[in-house]
Design a protein around this motif. Structure first.
Motif, PDB file in Angstrom:
ATOM      1  N   TYR A 174       7.644  -8.175  -3.854  1.00 55.21           N
ATOM      2  CA  TYR A 174       8.284  -7.629  -3.012  1.00 55.21           C
ATOM      3  C   TYR A 174       8.725  -6.004  -3.560  1.00 55.21           C
ATOM      4  O   TYR A 174       8.537  -5.163  -2.776  1.00 55.21           O
ATOM      5  CB  TYR A 174       9.704  -8.211  -2.420  1.00 55.21           C
ATOM      6  N   PHE A 175       9.202  -6.074  -4.806  1.00 54.31           N
ATOM      7  CA  PHE A 175       9.469  -4.960  -5.357  1.00 54.31           C
ATOM      8  C   PHE A 175       8.297  -3.922  -5.476  1.00 54.31           C
ATOM      9  O   PHE A 175       8.529  -2.622  -5.108  1.00 54.31           O
ATOM     10  CB  PHE A 175      10.083  -5.037  -6.567  1.00 54.31           C
ATOM     11  N   GLN A 176       7.182  -4.412  -5.923  1.00 51.17           N
ATOM     12  CA  GLN A 176       6.218  -3.721  -5.836  1.00 51.17           C
ATOM     13  C   GLN A 176       5.645  -2.994  -4.328  1.00 51.17           C
ATOM     14  O   GLN A 176       5.298  -1.728  -4.343  1.00 51.17           O
ATOM     15  CB  GLN A 176       4.797  -4.178  -6.544  1.00 51.17           C
ATOM     16  N   TYR A 177       5.871  -3.590  -3.548  1.00 49.13           N
ATOM     17  CA  TYR A 177       5.652  -3.195  -2.047  1.00 49.13           C
ATOM     18  C   TYR A 177       6.514  -2.082  -1.781  1.00 49.13           C
ATOM     19  O   TYR A 177       6.110  -1.361  -1.224  1.00 49.13           O
ATOM     20  CB  TYR A 177       5.495  -4.562  -1.310  1.00 49.13           C
ATOM     21  N   VAL A 178       7.488  -2.353  -1.829  1.00 47.26           N
ATOM     22  CA  VAL A 178       8.734  -1.322  -1.395  1.00 47.26           C
ATOM     23  C   VAL A 178       8.374   0.046  -2.276  1.00 47.26           C
ATOM     24  O   VAL A 178       8.619   1.082  -1.867  1.00 47.26           O
ATOM     25  CB  VAL A 178      10.161  -1.732  -1.831  1.00 47.26           C
ATOM     26  N   THR A 228      17.005   1.194   4.484  1.00 47.50           N
ATOM     27  CA  THR A 228      16.293   1.023   5.921  1.00 47.50           C
ATOM     28  C   THR A 228      15.229   0.108   5.616  1.00 47.50           C
ATOM     29  O   THR A 228      14.863  -0.711   6.682  1.00 47.50           O
ATOM     30  CB  THR A 228      16.025   2.291   6.578  1.00 47.50           C
ATOM     31  N   LEU A 229      14.176   0.659   4.822  1.00 49.68           N
ATOM     32  CA  LEU A 229      13.240   0.042   4.564  1.00 49.68           C
ATOM     33  C   LEU A 229      13.266  -1.559   4.203  1.00 49.68           C
ATOM     34  O   LEU A 229      12.475  -2.597   4.648  1.00 49.68           O
ATOM     35  CB  LEU A 229      12.258   0.321   3.389  1.00 49.68           C
ATOM     36  N   ASP A 230      14.378  -1.882   3.454  1.00 50.92           N
ATOM     37  CA  ASP A 230      14.872  -3.127   2.985  1.00 50.92           C
ATOM     38  C   ASP A 230      15.204  -4.081   4.290  1.00 50.92           C
ATOM     39  O   ASP A 230      15.027  -5.190   4.345  1.00 50.92           O
ATOM     40  CB  ASP A 230      15.895  -3.294   1.906  1.00 50.92           C
TER      41      ASP A 230
END
Length: 72
Positions: free
Chosen positions: A4-8, A52-54
């Protein structure tokens, strides 16, 4: 598969920033329909975009059952 962190992080690397006529900053990520944020500085717009992305990811992927944009 990315975490998830890598995607964000990868999504944020694609972010685009534009200063509006009223000196606000507008931030968006190409391919992430409906995702945008604003701020009085580019840093504030970036912080708002991350937040907002989160919120956008679970709504888009889990609730809407849509495929997340590829970020290759």
């Amino acid at each position: 598969m990315a975490t998830y962190f890598q995607y964000v992080k990868a999504a944020m690397h694609r972010a685009q920033y534009e200063q509006t006529e009223d000196k606000e900053w507008f931030a968006s990520i190409p391919g992430f329909d409906g995702l945008w944020a604003t701020g009085s500085s580019i840093e504030e717009a970036r912080e708002q975009l991350v937040e907002t992305l989160d919120e956008w990811i679970p709504v888009h992927a889990w609730v809407g059952k849509n495929k997340l944009p590829d970020i290759a």
